[in-house]
Scaffold this motif. Structure first.
Motif, PDB file in Angstrom:
ATOM      1  N   MET A 213     -15.555  -2.938   4.222  1.00  0.00           N
ATOM      2  CA  MET A 213     -15.097  -3.724   3.969  1.00  0.00           C
ATOM      3  C   MET A 213     -15.749  -4.980   4.591  1.00  0.00           C
ATOM      4  N   THR A 214     -15.418  -6.505   3.475  1.00  0.00           N
ATOM      5  CA  THR A 214     -16.525  -7.442   4.663  1.00  0.00           C
ATOM      6  C   THR A 214     -15.447  -8.646   4.761  1.00  0.00           C
ATOM      7  N   ARG A 215     -15.743  -9.695   5.334  1.00  0.00           N
ATOM      8  CA  ARG A 215     -14.611 -10.540   5.400  1.00  0.00           C
ATOM      9  C   ARG A 215     -14.274 -11.442   4.109  1.00  0.00           C
ATOM     10  N   SER A 216     -15.375 -11.356   3.315  1.00  0.00           N
ATOM     11  CA  SER A 216     -14.664 -11.960   1.689  1.00  0.00           C
ATOM     12  C   SER A 216     -14.833 -10.974   1.102  1.00  0.00           C
ATOM     13  N   GLY A 217     -13.999  -9.597   1.313  1.00  0.00           N
ATOM     14  CA  GLY A 217     -13.718  -8.799   0.749  1.00  0.00           C
ATOM     15  C   GLY A 217     -11.762  -9.054  -0.171  1.00  0.00           C
ATOM     16  N   ALA A 218     -10.972  -7.974  -0.526  1.00  0.00           N
ATOM     17  CA  ALA A 218      -9.897  -8.266  -0.727  1.00  0.00           C
ATOM     18  C   ALA A 218      -8.783  -6.803  -0.447  1.00  0.00           C
ATOM     19  N   VAL A 219      -7.614  -6.573  -0.126  1.00  0.00           N
ATOM     20  CA  VAL A 219      -7.217  -5.833  -0.096  1.00  0.00           C
ATOM     21  C   VAL A 219      -5.600  -5.865  -0.959  1.00  0.00           C
ATOM     22  N   SER A 220      -5.031  -5.528  -1.261  1.00  0.00           N
ATOM     23  CA  SER A 220      -3.803  -5.556  -1.947  1.00  0.00           C
ATOM     24  C   SER A 220      -3.288  -4.556  -2.051  1.00  0.00           C
ATOM     25  N   LEU A 221      -2.273  -4.580  -2.620  1.00  0.00           N
ATOM     26  CA  LEU A 221      -0.903  -3.820  -2.362  1.00  0.00           C
ATOM     27  C   LEU A 221      -0.098  -4.301  -4.047  1.00  0.00           C
ATOM     28  N   ALA A 222       0.139  -3.312  -4.848  1.00  0.00           N
ATOM     29  CA  ALA A 222       1.587  -3.551  -5.973  1.00  0.00           C
ATOM     30  C   ALA A 222       1.828  -1.608  -5.430  1.00  0.00           C
ATOM     31  N   VAL A 223       3.591  -2.742  -5.177  1.00  0.00           N
ATOM     32  CA  VAL A 223       4.703  -1.493  -4.092  1.00  0.00           C
ATOM     33  C   VAL A 223       5.586  -1.819  -5.595  1.00  0.00           C
ATOM     34  N   GLU A 224       6.054  -0.472  -5.780  1.00  0.00           N
ATOM     35  CA  GLU A 224       7.517  -0.174  -6.945  1.00  0.00           C
ATOM     36  C   GLU A 224       8.289   0.587  -5.752  1.00  0.00           C
ATOM     37  N   VAL A 225       9.697  -0.324  -6.217  1.00  0.00           N
ATOM     38  CA  VAL A 225      10.545   0.307  -5.131  1.00  0.00           C
ATOM     39  C   VAL A 225      11.637   0.739  -6.041  1.00  0.00           C
ATOM     40  N   ARG A 226      12.184   1.620  -6.074  1.00  0.00           N
ATOM     41  CA  ARG A 226      13.171   2.555  -7.071  1.00  0.00           C
ATOM     42  C   ARG A 226      14.102   3.231  -6.096  1.00  0.00           C
ATOM     43  N   GLY A 227      15.223   2.111  -6.047  1.00  0.00           N
ATOM     44  CA  GLY A 227      16.206   3.107  -5.588  1.00  0.00           C
ATOM     45  C   GLY A 227      15.528   2.445  -3.217  1.00  0.00           C
ATOM     46  N   PHE A 228      15.640   3.923  -2.775  1.00  0.00           N
ATOM     47  CA  PHE A 228      15.427   3.989  -1.190  1.00  0.00           C
ATOM     48  C   PHE A 228      13.442   4.752  -1.899  1.00  0.00           C
ATOM     49  N   ASP A 229      13.115   4.544  -2.901  1.00  0.00           N
ATOM     50  CA  ASP A 229      11.903   5.370  -3.147  1.00  0.00           C
ATOM     51  C   ASP A 229      10.867   4.541  -3.209  1.00  0.00           C
ATOM     52  N   VAL A 230      10.201   4.542  -2.139  1.00  0.00           N
ATOM     53  CA  VAL A 230       9.150   3.182  -2.247  1.00  0.00           C
ATOM     54  C   VAL A 230       7.377   3.509  -2.470  1.00  0.00           C
ATOM     55  N   THR A 231       6.601   3.115  -4.074  1.00  0.00           N
ATOM     56  CA  THR A 231       5.531   3.462  -3.658  1.00  0.00           C
ATOM     57  C   THR A 231       4.297   2.937  -3.619  1.00  0.00           C
ATOM     58  N   VAL A 232       3.243   3.001  -3.116  1.00  0.00           N
ATOM     59  CA  VAL A 232       2.098   1.686  -2.165  1.00  0.00           C
ATOM     60  C   VAL A 232       0.821   1.987  -3.354  1.00  0.00           C
ATOM     61  N   ARG A 233       1.037   1.583  -4.377  1.00  0.00           N
ATOM     62  CA  ARG A 233      -0.885   1.942  -5.001  1.00  0.00           C
ATOM     63  C   ARG A 233      -1.831   0.474  -3.685  1.00  0.00           C
ATOM     64  N   GLU A 234      -2.829   1.099  -3.135  1.00  0.00           N
ATOM     65  CA  GLU A 234      -3.706  -0.221  -2.810  1.00  0.00           C
ATOM     66  C   GLU A 234      -4.773  -0.512  -3.702  1.00  0.00           C
ATOM     67  N   ARG A 235      -5.082  -1.508  -3.330  1.00  0.00           N
ATOM     68  CA  ARG A 235      -6.350  -1.962  -4.370  1.00  0.00           C
ATOM     69  C   ARG A 235      -7.217  -3.132  -3.545  1.00  0.00           C
ATOM     70  N   THR A 236      -9.030  -2.747  -3.779  1.00  0.00           N
ATOM     71  CA  THR A 236      -9.506  -2.954  -2.972  1.00  0.00           C
ATOM     72  C   THR A 236     -10.111  -3.948  -3.640  1.00  0.00           C
ATOM     73  N   VAL A 237     -11.039  -4.911  -3.122  1.00  0.00           N
ATOM     74  CA  VAL A 237     -12.084  -5.484  -3.823  1.00  0.00           C
ATOM     75  C   VAL A 237     -13.283  -5.605  -2.660  1.00  0.00           C
ATOM     76  N   ALA A 238     -14.235  -5.531  -3.139  1.00  0.00           N
ATOM     77  CA  ALA A 238     -15.830  -5.557  -2.053  1.00  0.00           C
ATOM     78  C   ALA A 238     -16.358  -6.957  -1.612  1.00  0.00           C
ATOM     79  N   GLY A 239     -16.393  -7.518  -1.276  1.00  0.00           N
ATOM     80  CA  GLY A 239     -17.289  -8.408  -0.512  1.00  0.00           C
ATOM     81  C   GLY A 239     -18.424  -8.574  -1.139  1.00  0.00           C
ATOM     82  N   ARG A 240     -19.096 -10.493  -0.989  1.00  0.00           N
ATOM     83  CA  ARG A 240     -19.928 -10.357  -1.357  1.00  0.00           C
ATOM     84  C   ARG A 240     -21.192  -9.911  -0.672  1.00  0.00           C
TER      85      ARG A 240
END
Length: 162
Positions: free
Chosen positions: A83-110
């Motif tokens: 990963m470089t500084r021009s890239g990006a990392v984001s999370l898609a978080v789903e909360v159902r009660g007390f169960d939390v599902t996190v999916r990481e999404r990455t975008v490569a930099g220039r």
């Protein structure tokens, strides 16, 4: 009519077809009720951007949770490769009660970017002071981690990803 006749009349109920039909319906209702499971409530979804940084020490892939005094939780994803500084990392978080599902999404930099980063920081401001089961998936890297988090001030949890 003596007591023996009364007993035979009462036991005759067990020979009727109606008794067995009612017993089967009651048994099916008990099985259906026990298999239903608990109510977890509606799902809430969040999309969170990450702040990219370079750590001082080389990190292995891991997730770190830091519980703050105001109830927010800071999530740090360590050991992001390539990963470089021009890239990006984001999370898609789903909360159902007390169960939390996190999916990481990455975008490569220039392609010409040489400023390398290896840590992404996220702020969870939607969690209460409860105990959560969290599963984290980084599909692009083929990594997964699962842990429980008791959201109380001062708690820090570090979980290696596999």
């Amino acid at each position: 009519m003596d007591s023996l006749d009364t007993l035979f009349i009462m036991l005759a109920v067990f020979d009727s077809v109606e008794f067995y039909v009612i017993a089967a319906v009651v048994a099916a209702a008990i099985v259906a009720f026990s298999a239903k499971g608990g109510e977890r409530g509606p799902a809430r979804q969040y999309l969170l951007p990450g702040m990219l940084t370079l750590s001082d020490t080389p990190d292995v892939p891991a997730i770190e949770f830091i519980c703050c005094d105001d109830g927010t939780v800071v999530l740090r994803r360590h050991g992001i490769a390539g990963m470089t500084r021009s890239g990006a990392v984001s999370l898609a978080v789903e909360v159902r009660g007390f169960d939390v599902t996190v999916r990481e999404r990455t975008v490569a930099g220039r392609p010409g970017d040489i400023e390398v980063v290896d840590t992404a920081t996220f702020i969870f401001d939607f969690m209460g002071a409860e105990r959560y089961f969290i599963s984290y998936t980084a599909e692009d890297a083929g990594l997964f981690a699962a842990t429980t988090l008791h959201n109380r001030p001062g708690i820090r949890t570090l979980k290696p990803m596999q």
